[in-house]
Scaffold this active site. Structure first.
Site, PDB file in Angstrom:
ATOM      1  N   ARG A 146     -63.613 -13.258 127.327  1.00  0.00           N
ATOM      2  CA  ARG A 146     -62.295 -12.865 128.052  1.00  0.00           C
ATOM      3  C   ARG A 146     -62.012 -11.160 127.903  1.00  0.00           C
ATOM      4  NH1 ARG A 146     -57.924 -16.028 125.425  1.00  0.00           N
ATOM      5  NH2 ARG A 146     -56.573 -15.029 126.574  1.00  0.00           N
ATOM      6  N   LYS A 160     -55.783 -23.017 117.682  1.00  0.00           N
ATOM      7  CA  LYS A 160     -56.075 -22.927 116.078  1.00  0.00           C
ATOM      8  C   LYS A 160     -54.817 -23.518 115.249  1.00  0.00           C
ATOM      9  CE  LYS A 160     -56.594 -18.441 117.689  1.00  0.00           C
ATOM     10  NZ  LYS A 160     -56.783 -17.367 117.824  1.00  0.00           N
ATOM     11  N   SER A 201     -55.273 -20.635 123.471  1.00  0.00           N
ATOM     12  CA  SER A 201     -56.159 -19.916 122.393  1.00  0.00           C
ATOM     13  C   SER A 201     -55.105 -20.125 120.882  1.00  0.00           C
ATOM     14  CB  SER A 201     -56.467 -18.472 122.601  1.00  0.00           C
ATOM     15  OG  SER A 201     -56.858 -17.665 121.493  1.00  0.00           O
ATOM     16  N   ASP A 224     -62.894 -20.852 120.887  1.00  0.00           N
ATOM     17  CA  ASP A 224     -62.000 -19.807 121.070  1.00  0.00           C
ATOM     18  C   ASP A 224     -62.584 -18.524 120.823  1.00  0.00           C
ATOM     19  OD1 ASP A 224     -59.213 -18.575 121.300  1.00  0.00           O
ATOM     20  OD2 ASP A 224     -59.530 -18.154 118.939  1.00  0.00           O
ATOM     21  N   HIS A 260     -46.964 -19.214 113.612  1.00  0.00           N
ATOM     22  CA  HIS A 260     -47.573 -17.967 114.210  1.00  0.00           C
ATOM     23  C   HIS A 260     -46.872 -16.970 114.618  1.00  0.00           C
ATOM     24  CE1 HIS A 260     -50.786 -16.151 116.727  1.00  0.00           C
ATOM     25  NE2 HIS A 260     -49.734 -16.130 117.677  1.00  0.00           N
TER      26      HIS A 260
END
Lengths: 435, 435
Positions: free
Chosen positions: B168, B187, B183, B161, B82
């Site tokens: 948010r 994933k 968050s 999420d 990520h």
């Protein structure tokens, strides 16, 4: 303007402008700012607080969200009062006719009780026939005619407060000084009197548990009043024990009548004379609060105060004979004594516990909209500082059934602390914040 | 359990239990906990933070809100990655085929761009025919067959999420480390690889502006991975200037191809080799990240990495000829030079300003759901530290029209800081947090 930016600004500790606050409140009431954005904003206020200028702007934005009362020429002399409430707090029942009997008009909008504290409207409605639903015109006319009126607040007044409070109530954002102060003061400003006296209670039986917190709230409210050009003062008073001896709707009315007759419990009479003294000074009727208190004591002794209460009851459809004959008030079928578990001195009476016992008897409501029982409650026979013997009666329970009465008697007995020596006496009045 | 009590608990600084957090997330997704209560909770989390245990519990509650991928026997060896994203960040385009070419399976679910940073899916879709919409079965099958796949995330994965992020996003509660970390990691955990590499960027062009903040976020994410039993490491890298030279979808694909050919810009190649080295180590293919980087450098030079990208494009329906002939990628009709306003040294290139210029050319989207133009963007010709003469070309704008190009040229020129002396060189990689 975007709600997001205003939430972020408050979150980051900056102060919002009056225009920004007005936009947010208007948007919320108008449906443009959704609940979830207002909830996030309120939680940010909980953590970051508000400056006095922001709090004043919030208060005005709430006032402008609805109608305001037009007191006409009365506005100049009228003195409004607000009490932060507490167990056994019947000061409004005493003060409104007492101060009016001395020539100061008192316009009083009140609320209903929730939880362990009762509401002035619930108490007055224990008087057979008494109506608290007055139109604005009738309210103002009555004040002009007899000098006082006590009514429920119309939904048209400060609608933003009701909507904000409902949201705060479910998002754990009630306990925030600027939000509490603006909520209370918006309703006072909407009534329009030129002077306001605030009775801010502290202690176990009050919303503010410590004197320091009560002082902070009092200062915030006085600042709002000052910013709005209203003569405002706040008296900080102790609410560790129940105020007076009666807790319960009709029982409190009877105690208020006794007090207006000059035969009330010392703590209640003392607090009413002190608060009323300030109201007379704010209303321009006395040069000092002490002089005002002396004038009011004379009104108690002369019977003027009691006659004013009688006039108030008659004006609002109630049975005025209760003033001379309190037996006409609703009474409960079961009376149970609460015996002292041991000999000693009453060191303390937990106001919150007494309030909860009264609520469970039916004198208060756990949820909005529930009916209350006017007759039930608790009458304290032995106050703090008094020497008691084991099995002597500490209090009397007034109950709808013996079963309910026995449960309450256990709760009330547990609320009494019996010690070997008397506690140090603390004055009821802890301080005054002036404009 | 009541949402009110959990909001109050967090507001007052206490840690919630895993059961309480799961109840709240389930209630929110199931509609029992309304938006306004979750908004107040999120703002309380913004101020109070979360313990590592709470953050891990929140992450798992989000994972359990939806389906999870079943990678089957691949899960053991697969390494997910990520990147926190940034301007010109095409590391996924390079790393996924590069690491797969060394025998480590890479399952990559990506997103679309918003604001000044682009998304991996948008970039890949600049390749004619390329599809990022793969079923779960096709995704897993492709990884088994060629070692990698890049697809958009299905809505069935971690629905909590998406719902939390949407809330948010409108309540100013995005910038909270436990909320960001949970968050991202939810994933990654839902994909199911046994190892995860995180590339956390810091600097003007990144979400986290300072290295210290990036380190806090990296530590929070690595802690979640560790708590979930996944081998997890985070590399903190600088994103003050755009990464590489190309900003824009097709332009970045072309730069990724050049990099996979061993002809990419030094900063991009260096970062990809460093991140990939860690992925090889996490995947058990090398004893150290350095050894992994050396292995990957060989894969760049041998052509294996480029061939893997070709295979990835073919597998997902794209035109594989772009690898040998990048001219087949969409190109913009107008190219405009950005001349240097003065002589000196390029002291800095504001990544955010370049990203915004590219977005306004059409390479990115200001609002969700908008289409992007694959062809347009900015190519930097003179990087930080390079000596330039006045009117020399700092960059080239690729625009849909001359008007748009001229506007972008002005923005890009302003993003360059030209100074008298070269700035101190800072390494791209600032630190590593390991499980």
């Amino acid at each position: 303007m975007r709600a997001y930016d205003l939430i972020q600004k408050k979150r980051d500790g900056a102060a919002l402008s009056a225009g920004e606050i007005a936009w947010l409140v208007d948007g919320f009431v108008g449906g443009l700012v959704p609940d979830y954005q207002m909830a996030a904003f309120l939680m940010a206020v909980y953590f970051r607080g508000m400056t006095p200028e922001e709090t004043a702007a919030l208060t005005w934005a709430m006032v402008r969200s609805g109608e305001t009362l037009d007191l006409g020429p009365l506005a100049r002399d009228a003195v409004d009062k607000h009490s932060s409430g507490g167990v056994g707090d019947k000061t409004s029942l005493v003060l409104v006719p007492l101060v009016a009997s001395a020539g100061v008009p008192v316009p009083k909008l009140s609320g209903r009780g929730l939880g362990h504290t009762g509401g002035t409207l619930d108490k007055l409605e224990a008087i057979p026939g008494f109506s608290t639903a007055l139109s604005e015109a009738a309210f103002v006319e009555q004040i002009g005619r007899i000098g006082c009126a006590i009514a429920g607040q119309s939904a048209a007044l400060v609608p933003a407060d009701a909507r904000l409070y409902a949201l705060r109530d479910v998002t754990a954002t009630v306990d925030s000084v600027p939000l509490i102060a603006s909520s209370i003061m918006s309703k006072k400003l909407a009534v329009g009197s030129s002077a306001i006296l605030l009775d801010v209670k502290c202690g176990r039986g009050a919303f503010m548990k410590t004197e320091a917190d009560a002082r902070i709230l009092a200062e915030a409210m006085v600042a709002i009043g000052r910013a709005a050009g209203r003569r405002t003062a706040a008296v900080i008073s102790a609410m560790d024990h129940p105020l007076g001896r009666a807790v319960g709707n009709a029982l409190e009315v009877a105690e208020a009548i006794a007090t207006l007759r000059g035969e009330g419990p010392q703590d209640l009479e003392g607090l009413c004379l002190a608060l009323g003294g300030w109201m007379l000074m704010l209303g321009g009727r006395s040069a000092s609060p002490e002089e005002g208190s002396e004038e009011l004591l004379r009104r108690l002794r002369s019977g003027d105060a009691l006659r004013k209460f009688e006039a108030l009851i008659r004006a609002q459809g109630g049975d005025p004979r209760v003033v001379e004959d309190p037996e006409r008030l609703p009474s409960a079928p079961c009376r149970l004594p609460v015996p002292a578990p041991a000999s000693g001195v009453v060191a303390g009476i937990d106001a919150e516990a007494i309030g909860l016992a009264a609520m469970q008897l039916g004198a208060g409501r756990a949820r909005k909209g529930e009916a209350v029982d006017p007759a039930v409650g608790v009458v304290i026979k032995r106050s703090a500082g008094v020497v008691v013997k084991a099995r002597e009666h500490l209090a009397t329970i007034h109950a709808r059934s013996e079963e309910a009465g026995l449960a309450a008697a256990r709760q009330v007995a547990a609320a009494f602390a019996i010690a070997e020596s008397a506690p140090a006496e603390v004055p009821v009045i802890r301080g005054v914040i002036r404009w």
